[in-house]
Each structure stands twice: as C-alpha cells, then as structure tokens.
Design an enzyme around this catalytic site. Structure first.
Site, PDB file in Angstrom:
ATOM      1  N   TYR A 152      52.075  39.397  85.679  1.00  0.00           N
ATOM      2  CA  TYR A 152      50.670  39.540  86.086  1.00  0.00           C
ATOM      3  C   TYR A 152      50.381  38.711  87.338  1.00  0.00           C
ATOM      4  O   TYR A 152      49.856  39.208  88.333  1.00  0.00           O
ATOM      5  CB  TYR A 152      49.732  39.113  84.939  1.00  0.00           C
ATOM      6  CG  TYR A 152      48.356  38.742  85.420  1.00  0.00           C
ATOM      7  CD1 TYR A 152      47.451  39.734  85.794  1.00  0.00           C
ATOM      8  CD2 TYR A 152      47.969  37.411  85.568  1.00  0.00           C
ATOM      9  CE1 TYR A 152      46.197  39.392  86.293  1.00  0.00           C
ATOM     10  CE2 TYR A 152      46.728  37.063  86.055  1.00  0.00           C
ATOM     11  CZ  TYR A 152      45.841  38.061  86.419  1.00  0.00           C
ATOM     12  OH  TYR A 152      44.620  37.719  86.914  1.00  0.00           O
ATOM     13  N   LYS A 156      49.412  39.768  91.528  1.00  0.00           N
ATOM     14  CA  LYS A 156      48.300  39.298  92.382  1.00  0.00           C
ATOM     15  C   LYS A 156      48.851  38.744  93.695  1.00  0.00           C
ATOM     16  O   LYS A 156      48.303  39.007  94.769  1.00  0.00           O
ATOM     17  CB  LYS A 156      47.473  38.247  91.640  1.00  0.00           C
ATOM     18  CG  LYS A 156      46.683  38.805  90.458  1.00  0.00           C
ATOM     19  CD  LYS A 156      45.589  39.769  90.899  1.00  0.00           C
ATOM     20  CE  LYS A 156      44.846  40.385  89.738  1.00  0.00           C
ATOM     21  NZ  LYS A 156      43.826  41.374  90.131  1.00  0.00           N
ATOM     22  N   TYR A 180      39.608  33.775  91.989  1.00  0.00           N
ATOM     23  CA  TYR A 180      38.707  33.305  90.936  1.00  0.00           C
ATOM     24  C   TYR A 180      39.350  32.166  90.166  1.00  0.00           C
ATOM     25  O   TYR A 180      40.521  32.227  89.832  1.00  0.00           O
ATOM     26  CB  TYR A 180      38.420  34.399  89.893  1.00  0.00           C
ATOM     27  CG  TYR A 180      38.009  35.735  90.428  1.00  0.00           C
ATOM     28  CD1 TYR A 180      37.271  35.872  91.588  1.00  0.00           C
ATOM     29  CD2 TYR A 180      38.356  36.889  89.723  1.00  0.00           C
ATOM     30  CE1 TYR A 180      36.890  37.121  92.045  1.00  0.00           C
ATOM     31  CE2 TYR A 180      37.981  38.140  90.166  1.00  0.00           C
ATOM     32  CZ  TYR A 180      37.255  38.250  91.335  1.00  0.00           C
ATOM     33  OH  TYR A 180      36.888  39.489  91.777  1.00  0.00           O
ATOM     34  N   PHE A 181      38.538  31.225  89.750  1.00  0.00           N
ATOM     35  CA  PHE A 181      38.979  30.225  88.780  1.00  0.00           C
ATOM     36  C   PHE A 181      38.718  30.832  87.393  1.00  0.00           C
ATOM     37  O   PHE A 181      39.121  31.958  87.155  1.00  0.00           O
ATOM     38  CB  PHE A 181      38.377  28.856  89.126  1.00  0.00           C
ATOM     39  CG  PHE A 181      39.157  28.256  90.282  1.00  0.00           C
ATOM     40  CD1 PHE A 181      39.114  28.856  91.545  1.00  0.00           C
ATOM     41  CD2 PHE A 181      40.030  27.202  90.103  1.00  0.00           C
ATOM     42  CE1 PHE A 181      39.917  28.395  92.589  1.00  0.00           C
ATOM     43  CE2 PHE A 181      40.833  26.738  91.150  1.00  0.00           C
ATOM     44  CZ  PHE A 181      40.767  27.334  92.385  1.00  0.00           C
ATOM     45  N   ARG A 298      50.507  25.825  74.781  1.00  0.00           N
ATOM     46  CA  ARG A 298      50.823  27.240  75.000  1.00  0.00           C
ATOM     47  C   ARG A 298      51.771  27.336  76.196  1.00  0.00           C
ATOM     48  O   ARG A 298      51.488  26.741  77.243  1.00  0.00           O
ATOM     49  CB  ARG A 298      49.524  28.009  75.274  1.00  0.00           C
ATOM     50  CG  ARG A 298      49.727  29.497  75.504  1.00  0.00           C
ATOM     51  CD  ARG A 298      48.402  30.237  75.553  1.00  0.00           C
ATOM     52  NE  ARG A 298      47.657  30.005  76.792  1.00  0.00           N
ATOM     53  CZ  ARG A 298      46.513  30.599  77.097  1.00  0.00           C
ATOM     54  NH1 ARG A 298      45.954  31.455  76.245  1.00  0.00           N
ATOM     55  NH2 ARG A 298      45.898  30.329  78.229  1.00  0.00           N
ATOM     56  N   GLY A 300      53.517  28.150  79.477  1.00  0.00           N
ATOM     57  CA  GLY A 300      53.036  28.662  80.771  1.00  0.00           C
ATOM     58  C   GLY A 300      51.674  28.128  81.179  1.00  0.00           C
ATOM     59  O   GLY A 300      51.199  28.421  82.279  1.00  0.00           O
TER      60      GLY A 300
HETATM   61  C1  UD1 Z   1      44.407  32.807  82.097  1.00  0.00           C
HETATM   62  C2  UD1 Z   1      45.596  33.218  82.899  1.00  0.00           C
HETATM   63  C3  UD1 Z   1      45.179  33.565  84.287  1.00  0.00           C
HETATM   64  C4  UD1 Z   1      44.144  34.635  84.283  1.00  0.00           C
HETATM   65  C5  UD1 Z   1      42.962  34.196  83.416  1.00  0.00           C
HETATM   66  C6  UD1 Z   1      42.027  35.356  83.256  1.00  0.00           C
HETATM   67  C7  UD1 Z   1      47.506  31.945  82.040  1.00  0.00           C
HETATM   68  C8  UD1 Z   1      48.509  30.901  82.335  1.00  0.00           C
HETATM   69  N1  UD1 Z   1      46.579  32.152  82.957  1.00  0.00           N
HETATM   70  O1  UD1 Z   1      43.906  31.586  82.636  1.00  0.00           O
HETATM   71  O2  UD1 Z   1      46.301  34.022  85.010  1.00  0.00           O
HETATM   72  O3  UD1 Z   1      43.706  34.883  85.592  1.00  0.00           O
HETATM   73  O4  UD1 Z   1      43.415  33.810  82.120  1.00  0.00           O
HETATM   74  O5  UD1 Z   1      40.866  34.944  82.619  1.00  0.00           O
HETATM   75  O6  UD1 Z   1      47.525  32.543  80.995  1.00  0.00           O
HETATM   76  N2  UD1 Z   1      42.932  27.771  75.176  1.00  0.00           N
HETATM   77  C9  UD1 Z   1      42.973  27.235  73.906  1.00  0.00           C
HETATM   78  N3  UD1 Z   1      42.854  28.068  72.843  1.00  0.00           N
HETATM   79  C10 UD1 Z   1      42.688  29.415  72.978  1.00  0.00           C
HETATM   80  C11 UD1 Z   1      42.632  29.974  74.280  1.00  0.00           C
HETATM   81  C12 UD1 Z   1      42.771  29.118  75.351  1.00  0.00           C
HETATM   82  O7  UD1 Z   1      43.135  26.021  73.749  1.00  0.00           O
HETATM   83  O8  UD1 Z   1      42.604  30.122  71.963  1.00  0.00           O
HETATM   84  C13 UD1 Z   1      43.047  26.883  76.340  1.00  0.00           C
HETATM   85  C14 UD1 Z   1      44.268  27.194  77.189  1.00  0.00           C
HETATM   86  O9  UD1 Z   1      45.387  26.496  76.724  1.00  0.00           O
HETATM   87  C15 UD1 Z   1      43.804  26.713  78.562  1.00  0.00           C
HETATM   88  C16 UD1 Z   1      42.288  26.934  78.543  1.00  0.00           C
HETATM   89  O10 UD1 Z   1      41.935  27.071  77.171  1.00  0.00           O
HETATM   90  O11 UD1 Z   1      44.062  25.360  78.680  1.00  0.00           O
HETATM   91  C17 UD1 Z   1      41.850  28.188  79.279  1.00  0.00           C
HETATM   92  O12 UD1 Z   1      42.622  29.283  78.796  1.00  0.00           O
HETATM   93  P1  UD1 Z   1      42.304  30.791  79.195  1.00  0.00           P
HETATM   94  O13 UD1 Z   1      40.895  31.104  78.933  1.00  0.00           O
HETATM   95  O14 UD1 Z   1      43.329  31.662  78.550  1.00  0.00           O
HETATM   96  O15 UD1 Z   1      42.467  30.816  80.782  1.00  0.00           O
HETATM   97  P2  UD1 Z   1      43.704  30.352  81.697  1.00  0.00           P
HETATM   98  O16 UD1 Z   1      44.928  30.133  80.908  1.00  0.00           O
HETATM   99  O17 UD1 Z   1      43.242  29.236  82.539  1.00  0.00           O
END
Ligand code: UD1
Length: 344
Positions: A152, A156, A180-181, A298, A300
């Site tokens: 993915y 990009k 985007y963040f 998690r 990655g």
């Molecule tokens: C993820 C993707 C990113 C994508 C974005 C889209 C990865 C590495 N990155 O970002 O490429 O553009 O989603 O929205 O996957 N978390 C928990 N519990 C959960 C879910 C998430 O603790 O059930 C934590 C994750 O470990 C992370 C944070 O919340 O630290 C944000 O997670 P998430 O919302 O999935 O976004 P990203 O991983 O930042």
C-alpha cells in the site's frame, strides 16, 4: 460559471467530506466510485448537508474504456481530486497485485485521459507513510522518503513519482500532492462519517465501536515505545479540516497562483497526540470508561510522527482549526447516529 471537479472515491470517508466542502465553496462536483469500500447512501448524507445532489456514476478508474466514455459524457471537467484507492495496509501485504493494479492503473488512466479532455489539474491523496519512521519530528516535506513498509505504502510512493515524471515530460497538467497524517472524526452534522467494513483496522473507529459495545475491548498496540507514556504518537487531523485543504488546493491549482507544476503539502495539525492520550480524550467527551488492554506492538507501526504543516499554512493559507476534543465529539456523535439508524 462554477468550476467542475471530478472526485474519484467521492463516496468514501475523506472523499465525501471533501465533496461537501467543494459544493459549499460553489464548485460543481461529479463523483465516481466503484463502491468497493463505500455505500451509495452516502450521497443522501451529502445532500442533507448541502442541499445539492452531486452527479454520481458507479465506475472503476481501472477500466480505461469506461473512463474514456465518462469524460466524453461529462465534458468541461476542470480538475480532479483522486481519492479512489485501496488503503488497508494488512490487506495489501496479502494481495499485493490487487493493490498495485488498483492504485497504479487508476492513476495512469486518469493521467492519460486528462490532456485529451483538457483537464488541467489533479490533486492526489498521499500519506505521511512515505516518510517511514522519521529521524526528527515534526516532519516537513523535504524529509527523505523511506523504503515503503507495505505494498500500500509503495503504491503511494510510486504514484507520487508517476505524477512527477509525467509533468516533467511536459504534460499540460498540474498537480498538488497532499500527504495526510491521521484523519479522524466526522462531519459535525453526523450525516457523513467513516464507515469501516468489518473489523476496523484504524484506531478511532475501533475506539468508538468499543465505546458502543460493538467490540468488546480495544487492544492498545504497545506501551513500551520511547515516548512519554510509552504508546505511539500520531498527528490526528479532523476530517473536515482535511477536506477544506482540498478546496484550497484545487483553487490554487486552477487559478495559476503558482508557477510550480507539482507541489507537495503535509496536512496535519503540527501536534503529536499519543494513543493513550486519545483514549483519555474519548473518555472525557463521551463520559464512558473505555475497555482497553495493552498488548504487544503491531508489526510495521511507526513509533512517532507528526507534521510540520508550515508550508500548507503559509503557501496554501490553510490551517487545521478543530480541537482534538471537538473532533472526538464528532466521531462519537457519528457512531451514535449509526446506532440510531440501525446500521451498527
Ligand atoms: C495507518 C497506516 C497508514 C494509512 C493510515 C490510514 C500503518 C503502518 N499505517 O496509519 O499507512 O495511511 O492507517 O488511515 O498501518 N492502534 C491501536 N489499536 C488499534 C488500532 C490502532 O493501538 O486497534 C494504534 C496503532 O498501533 C497506532 C495508532 O493507534 O499506533 C494509529 O493507528 P491507525 O489508526 O491504524 O493509523 P496508522 O497506523 O498511523
């Protein structure tokens, strides 16, 4: 005459919020979406907010002949905002070819058709994932691009390169690439929001679904990171703020406010918020105690990343305005609305 904008993926999460902001700014919007990860009912939500019915065509950007017929049917499109893409990191590891086909061929088709139909510009949805684990935060647009962690993320990065190479070749097209963040929240009206299909992979839908009792418990992935509370840090940006940035970008791209043919902007708030801090905010605004437990990291995941949005602030004249509290209120209100409607 109002400018005509094609929004691919316009029934999706960020797409639908952007359609609303474009319509409210006076643009004529045409949506195409293959509905692979969204529902056509989203259009009703858009109409409830703006009172304007956008043109909608169920189409897949990967299908070149259909895309060509589409541009013949709707002449005079000024610009495109290209959201349509597959975006689940885990799924992309399982199905890389599907991700490369969907995300690369869609863009190739659009770029090939743009000059034929005099479409002048394309705003492209990219992601802060291109920076990988940053050496320093906040991160600006000149930071190095790191090798992608997933197919993915790679799509990009490759898409950004395709746009740059095409424009470098002298193609009569401009582009703004938006990185985007972490977009979260929903429209304050709760008429549109994020609707993940199946078990949410992203943090905020998982939080609100747990708050609603749809999921039993949120797993927090790691509290042993090198951050103040040990959980990961992200730059969570309100989706309506993010949508507004697209309106500003389209305006800049189509009014020749810049000589640059390709520009890149980070879209974030400039503030890092940890996973545990976000859970706190949710508990405060919802008045609910969230059932969560700390589990292992998690694979990655990036430890910490937040934006330096200075270029977007100064050059685009756009700033993220909504507070994290109001943003979580909107996410919770949306989850409650889904319950009222019997969706989940
Ligand atoms: C993820 C993707 C990113 C994508 C974005 C889209 C990865 C590495 N990155 O970002 O490429 O553009 O989603 O929205 O996957 N978390 C928990 N519990 C959960 C879910 C998430 O603790 O059930 C934590 C994750 O470990 C992370 C944070 O919340 O630290 C944000 O997670 P998430 O919302 O999935 O976004 P990203 O991983 O930042």
């Amino acid at each position: 005459m109002s400018k005509k904008i094609l929004v691919t993926g316009g029934t999706g999460y960020i797409g639908s919020h952007t359609v609303v902001e474009l319509q409210q700014a006076g643009y004529e919007v045409i949506i195409i979406d293959n509905l692979s990860n969204s529902n056509v009912d989203v259009i009703e939500g858009i109409v409830k907010i703006t009172g304007i019915l956008p043109v909608f065509e169920k189409l897949d950007c990967v299908d070149f002949p259909s895309m060509k017929s589409f541009f013949e049917k709707y002449p005079g499109i000024d610009g495109i905002i290209h959201f349509a893409a597959s975006k689940a990191v885990g799924e992309s590891v399982q199905k890389p070819l599907m991700y490369y086909r969907n995300n690369l061929v869609s863009l190739l088709n659009l770029l090939e058709l743009m000059p034929q139909f005099n479409v002048r510009g394309i705003v492209f949805s990219s992601t802060c994932t291109v920076y990988g684990e940053p050496d320093n935060n906040p991160i600006d647009e000149n930071a190095p691009i790191k090798p992608a962690e997933s197919p993915y993320g790679n799509t990009k990065q490759i898409n950004e390169e395709i746009i740059r190479d095409f424009i470098h070749s002298g193609a009569p097209v401009k582009s703004i690439i938006l990185r985007y963040f972490n977009p979260i929240g929903a429209h304050p009206s709760a008429e549109i929001g994020e609707l993940p299909i199946g078990v949410p992979q992203n943090l905020v839908p998982y939080i609100t679904q747990t708050g609603m009792g749809i999921r039993e418990q949120l797993s927090v992935f790691g509290n042993d990171y090198n951050t103040p509370d040990g959980s990961c840090i992200r730059d969570f940006i309100n989706v309506v703020d993010l949508a507004r940035a697209h309106v500003t970008a389209v305006e800049r791209m189509l009014t020749d406010k810049s000589d640059e043919k390709v520009e890149i902007f980070n879209l974030g708030t400039g503030r890092g918020v940890s996973v545990l801090e976000l859970i706190d905010v949710f508990e405060k605004v919802s008045g609910k105690k969230l059932n969560y437990k700390i589990v292992g990291r998690r694979e990655g995941d990036i430890e910490q990343i937040w934006a330096n949005p200075g270029r977007a602030n100064n050059v685009l004249g756009w700033t993220a305005k909504e507070s994290i509290e109001d943003t979580m209120v909107s996410a919770w209100k949306w989850q409650q609305r889904l319950r009222e409607r019997g969706v989940m």
